[in-house]
Write a protein that holds these residues in place. Structure first.
Motif, PDB file in Angstrom:
ATOM      1  N   TRP A  41       0.764  -1.021  -0.029  1.00 22.33           N
ATOM      2  CA  TRP A  41       0.112   0.137  -0.019  1.00 22.33           C
ATOM      3  C   TRP A  41       0.806   1.317   0.026  1.00 22.33           C
ATOM      4  O   TRP A  41       0.557   2.201  -0.669  1.00 22.33           O
ATOM      5  CB  TRP A  41      -0.826   0.052   1.121  1.00 22.33           C
ATOM      6  CG  TRP A  41      -1.700   1.132   1.397  1.00 22.33           C
ATOM      7  CD1 TRP A  41      -1.708   2.232   2.473  1.00 22.33           C
ATOM      8  CD2 TRP A  41      -2.964   1.803   0.699  1.00 22.33           C
ATOM      9  NE1 TRP A  41      -2.657   3.305   2.151  1.00 22.33           N
ATOM     10  CE2 TRP A  41      -3.268   2.758   0.891  1.00 22.33           C
ATOM     11  CE3 TRP A  41      -3.444   1.120  -0.571  1.00 22.33           C
ATOM     12  CZ2 TRP A  41      -4.431   3.586   0.467  1.00 22.33           C
ATOM     13  CZ3 TRP A  41      -4.428   1.743  -1.347  1.00 22.33           C
ATOM     14  CH2 TRP A  41      -4.909   2.996  -0.741  1.00 22.33           C
ATOM     15  N   ARG A  44       1.706   2.541  -3.612  1.00 27.81           N
ATOM     16  CA  ARG A  44       0.553   2.872  -4.506  1.00 27.81           C
ATOM     17  C   ARG A  44       0.988   3.969  -5.290  1.00 27.81           C
ATOM     18  O   ARG A  44       0.553   3.986  -6.469  1.00 27.81           O
ATOM     19  CB  ARG A  44      -0.659   3.109  -3.554  1.00 27.81           C
ATOM     20  CG  ARG A  44      -0.617   4.433  -2.549  1.00 27.81           C
ATOM     21  CD  ARG A  44      -1.851   4.466  -1.768  1.00 27.81           C
ATOM     22  NE  ARG A  44      -1.879   5.612  -0.804  1.00 27.81           N
ATOM     23  CZ  ARG A  44      -1.065   5.795   0.162  1.00 27.81           C
ATOM     24  NH1 ARG A  44      -0.336   4.556   0.651  1.00 27.81           N
ATOM     25  NH2 ARG A  44      -1.277   6.898   0.965  1.00 27.81           N
ATOM     26  N   HIS A  45       1.707   4.999  -4.837  1.00 21.04           N
ATOM     27  CA  HIS A  45       1.850   6.162  -5.847  1.00 21.04           C
ATOM     28  C   HIS A  45       2.919   5.908  -6.826  1.00 21.04           C
ATOM     29  O   HIS A  45       2.815   6.100  -7.929  1.00 21.04           O
ATOM     30  CB  HIS A  45       2.571   7.458  -5.101  1.00 21.04           C
ATOM     31  CG  HIS A  45       1.596   7.897  -3.964  1.00 21.04           C
ATOM     32  ND1 HIS A  45       0.324   8.379  -4.246  1.00 21.04           N
ATOM     33  CD2 HIS A  45       1.582   7.836  -2.642  1.00 21.04           C
ATOM     34  CE1 HIS A  45      -0.325   8.780  -2.996  1.00 21.04           C
ATOM     35  NE2 HIS A  45       0.596   8.401  -1.936  1.00 21.04           N
ATOM     36  N   THR A  48       1.056   3.710  -9.330  1.00 21.70           N
ATOM     37  CA  THR A  48       0.052   4.605 -10.333  1.00 21.70           C
ATOM     38  C   THR A  48       1.031   5.252 -11.462  1.00 21.70           C
ATOM     39  O   THR A  48       0.621   5.239 -12.497  1.00 21.70           O
ATOM     40  CB  THR A  48      -0.584   5.559  -9.430  1.00 21.70           C
ATOM     41  OG1 THR A  48      -1.487   5.105  -8.377  1.00 21.70           O
ATOM     42  CG2 THR A  48      -1.416   6.500 -10.202  1.00 21.70           C
ATOM     43  N   ALA A 138       4.065  -5.377  -6.487  1.00 21.33           N
ATOM     44  CA  ALA A 138       3.716  -3.922  -7.112  1.00 21.33           C
ATOM     45  C   ALA A 138       3.573  -4.199  -8.538  1.00 21.33           C
ATOM     46  O   ALA A 138       3.077  -3.420  -9.419  1.00 21.33           O
ATOM     47  CB  ALA A 138       4.694  -2.908  -6.871  1.00 21.33           C
TER      48      ALA A 138
END
Length: 300
Positions: A41, A44-45, A48, A138
């Motif tokens: 988590w 996450r950036h 993205t 990831a």
């Protein structure tokens, strides 16, 4: 032998005991599942931004660029329409066959592309894996994000096709959002399974096109789903109707196509229950399966 040897004669402690005392851990050691989830988590950036960069670069060498995100499913739909709609005439028993076919092709390609690209999520990023320490999950998540961004571009075209072929714009269209959420969760789990298998079986990517083509024909993309019940034993038809891509495709058709309401084989509430079950089972199961192989990725 290294773990039993005395590392510090003065203290009488072994190397393992000294490492434990000072909070040291084996490089690449698999963390507990809860800790691994928190670390994922935290990235996450990165996922993205990485997915956006991959989308931008994937068509950078072509003249039409990212327009191919729309042209590819449209071309596939046109070819399938020529074969199954004109030559085979599957459209005789389907209202608004063009929208019916395009919805099936667009939704199926989301899962198909995620599964196919997932096989090389690890093997195609060995340099990154060996250079940096991060949760390897990831990478398959990024694969799904890339495919989701491409699907969202295609959904704009699909909406135009549906409207131009005479379907009304209704509040039921809003159901496409939770359907895509459930399919995305399913795809993440599926991509993680394929990523771990692909890291072990080097020839898997060569086999996948044949598997996915068979999956396409078993998902009611190209012809009416009711043909399963008309031409197969009851148990086989029931099994195929629980096929996850078929479930998501039927939910998309239920959401977008007013003409398809009367021809639904499975009640909508049952479709939603099956979609939720597939998302939970594959999403959680695929994540745990991938996590258990965390120490293997990039080795050898």
């Amino acid at each position: 032998m290294a773990n039993t040897a005395v590392a510090d004669p003065n203290s009488g402690l072994t190397q393992a005991q000294l490492a434990q005392r000072h909070g040291l851990r084996v490089a690449g050691e698999r963390p507990p599942l809860a800790e691994y989830t928190r670390k994922l988590w935290a990235y996450r950036h990165f996922m993205t931004a990485y997915s956006r960069a991959k989308v931008a670069s994937s068509f950078s060498q072509t003249q039409l660029g990212q327009l191919w995100q729309v042209l590819t499913p449209l071309t596939n739909a046109a070819v399938y329409y020529l074969i199954f709609g004109v030559i085979v005439s599957s459209n005789r028993s389907v209202s608004n066959f063009i929208a019916y076919l395009c919805t099936g092709v667009f939704i199926f390609m989301f899962t198909q592309s995620a599964a196919l690209q997932g096989t090389s999520a690890i093997t195609g990023n060995l340099g990154l894996i060996r250079a940096l320490q991060f949760p390897r999950a990831a990478l398959p998540v990024t694969v799904t994000l890339v495919q989701l961004q491409q699907l969202l571009m295609s959904m704009v075209v699909l909406a135009a096709i549906v409207l131009l072929t005479g379907e009304p714009l209704t509040f039921r269209w809003l159901l496409i959002a939770p359907m895509l959420l459930l399919q995305s969760i399913f795809n993440v789990g599926l991509t993680m399974v394929m990523a771990r298998l692909g890291s072990k079986i080097t020839d898997l990517k060569q086999v996948m096109p044949f598997v996915l083509r068979t999956w396409l024909y078993a998902s009611g993309v190209l012809y009416p789903v009711k043909l399963f019940r008309e031409h197969l034993p009851h148990w086989a038809a029931t099994l195929l109707e629980a096929n996850p891509p078929l479930v998501f495709i039927e939910l998309a058709r239920y959401s977008l196509l007013e003409s398809h309401q009367a021809s639904l084989i499975t009640p909508p509430m049952r479709l939603w229950a099956m979609a939720l079950a597939w998302a939970v089972v594959m999403g959680v199961g695929g994540f745990v399966y991938f996590w258990r192989g965390e120490e293997e990725y990039g080795r050898g």
